[in-house]
Write an enzyme that holds these catalytic residues in place. Structure first.
Site, PDB file in Angstrom:
ATOM      1  N   LEU A  14       0.857  -1.184   0.000  1.00  0.00           N
ATOM      2  CA  LEU A  14       0.000   0.000   0.000  1.00  0.00           C
ATOM      3  C   LEU A  14       0.897   1.240   0.000  1.00  0.00           C
ATOM      4  CD1 LEU A  14      -2.928   0.499  -0.214  1.00  0.00           C
ATOM      5  CD2 LEU A  14      -3.189   0.221   2.242  1.00  0.00           C
ATOM      6  N   HIS A  15       1.654   1.387  -1.094  1.00  0.00           N
ATOM      7  CA  HIS A  15       2.620   2.466  -1.200  1.00  0.00           C
ATOM      8  C   HIS A  15       2.123   3.554  -2.130  1.00  0.00           C
ATOM      9  CE1 HIS A  15       6.041  -0.436   0.119  1.00  0.00           C
ATOM     10  NE2 HIS A  15       5.145  -0.224   1.041  1.00  0.00           N
ATOM     11  N   ALA A  16       3.016   4.436  -2.530  1.00  0.00           N
ATOM     12  CA  ALA A  16       2.632   5.641  -3.269  1.00  0.00           C
ATOM     13  C   ALA A  16       1.526   5.465  -4.309  1.00  0.00           C
ATOM     14  CB  ALA A  16       3.856   6.278  -3.915  1.00  0.00           C
TER      15      ALA A  16
END
Lengths: 86, 165
Positions: A14-16
């Site tokens: 659940l990154h950028a």
């Protein structure tokens, strides 16, 4: 209140970019939505807060919504986390 | 080509790019003002919101331009930056500080540093690298919120375009 567990499928976690997609979807609902991981809660409409959870590929997170469209919100967000990023 | 200068650096992406070069000077941004008078709070809140709106617009525009020339993944980066710029928690923390008479530019830089600090301390290398993203977005907003004209290059998107654009 509706809550359901989901496993983070996107390789990048659940990154950028996945976080941005997730937030975009979450903002489409009026319900208050939080993502919970390891006892920590993050506003699902805040990409910065979401990223501070550090949710990685394979991690389990809880999605909880409260409001008029809580059921639809949880369905859509669980589905989003359960598919590979395009 | 008497004035030809050769610069060495790390390639950010493959290919050849032709366009204006901008020097990016990272480092702590110093706010133009630290504090604001009590009767200016509303005006400064509006200034902050306008700054966010402009920055989001510009970042989204750049994302769109990149997408049009086929740079899908670069477009994604600018979209993620736009999302950070309009982050509701970022905004509410800044607004809280402005209510307490901090200038919007000082508040934006402080809140940006707070998030950057959280990211920088994370074990995940990828997330640790997001610290610079937050700082970049915060400095874009701060330089718009201090009332001066934006000193950042409007056309920085051009320098990112690859061949054929």
């Amino acid at each position: 209140m509706v809550e359901r567990e989901a496993v983070v499928v996107p390789e990048a976690g659940l990154h950028a970019r996945p976080a941005a997609r997730f937030v975009k979807e979450a903002k489409g609902y009026t319900s208050q939505i939080v993502v919970i991981k390891g006892g920590r809660e993050a506003n699902a409409k805040s990409s910065l807060r979401l990223m501070t959870l550090g949710a990685k590929h394979g991690d389990r997170v809880m999605i909880r919504a409260e409001g008029e469209d809580e059921g639809a919100a949880v369905d859509a967000l669980v589905a989003l986390l359960s598919q590979e990023e395009e | 080509m008497a004035d030809c200068v050769k610069l060495y650096g790390v390639a950010a992406s493959e290919g050849i790019a032709v366009g204006p070069v901008f020097v990016h000077l990272p480092g702590k941004l110093k706010p133009e003002r630290e504090n604001i008078p009590k009767d200016a709070v509303e005006e400064e809140q509006r200034r902050f919101r306008d700054a966010v709106e402009t920055v989001v617009e510009k970042l989204s525009e750049t994302a769109e331009e990149l997408r049009e020339v086929g740079s899908e993944s670069e477009a994604g980066i600018f979209e993620a930056h736009a999302e950070m710029a309009e982050d509701p928690e970022f905004s509410s923390e800044v607004e809280e500080r402005v209510r307490n008479l901090e200038s919007p530019e000082a508040a934006v830089i402080s809140v940006g540093e707070e998030f950057a600090g959280i990211f920088a301390a994370m074990e995940d290398e990828y997330l640790a690298a997001r610290a610079d993203d937050v700082r970049d977005v915060a400095s874009r907003i701060a330089s718009r919120a201090d009332g001066r004209q934006d000193g950042r290059p409007r056309s920085s998107g051009e320098a990112l375009r690859g061949p054929g654009s």
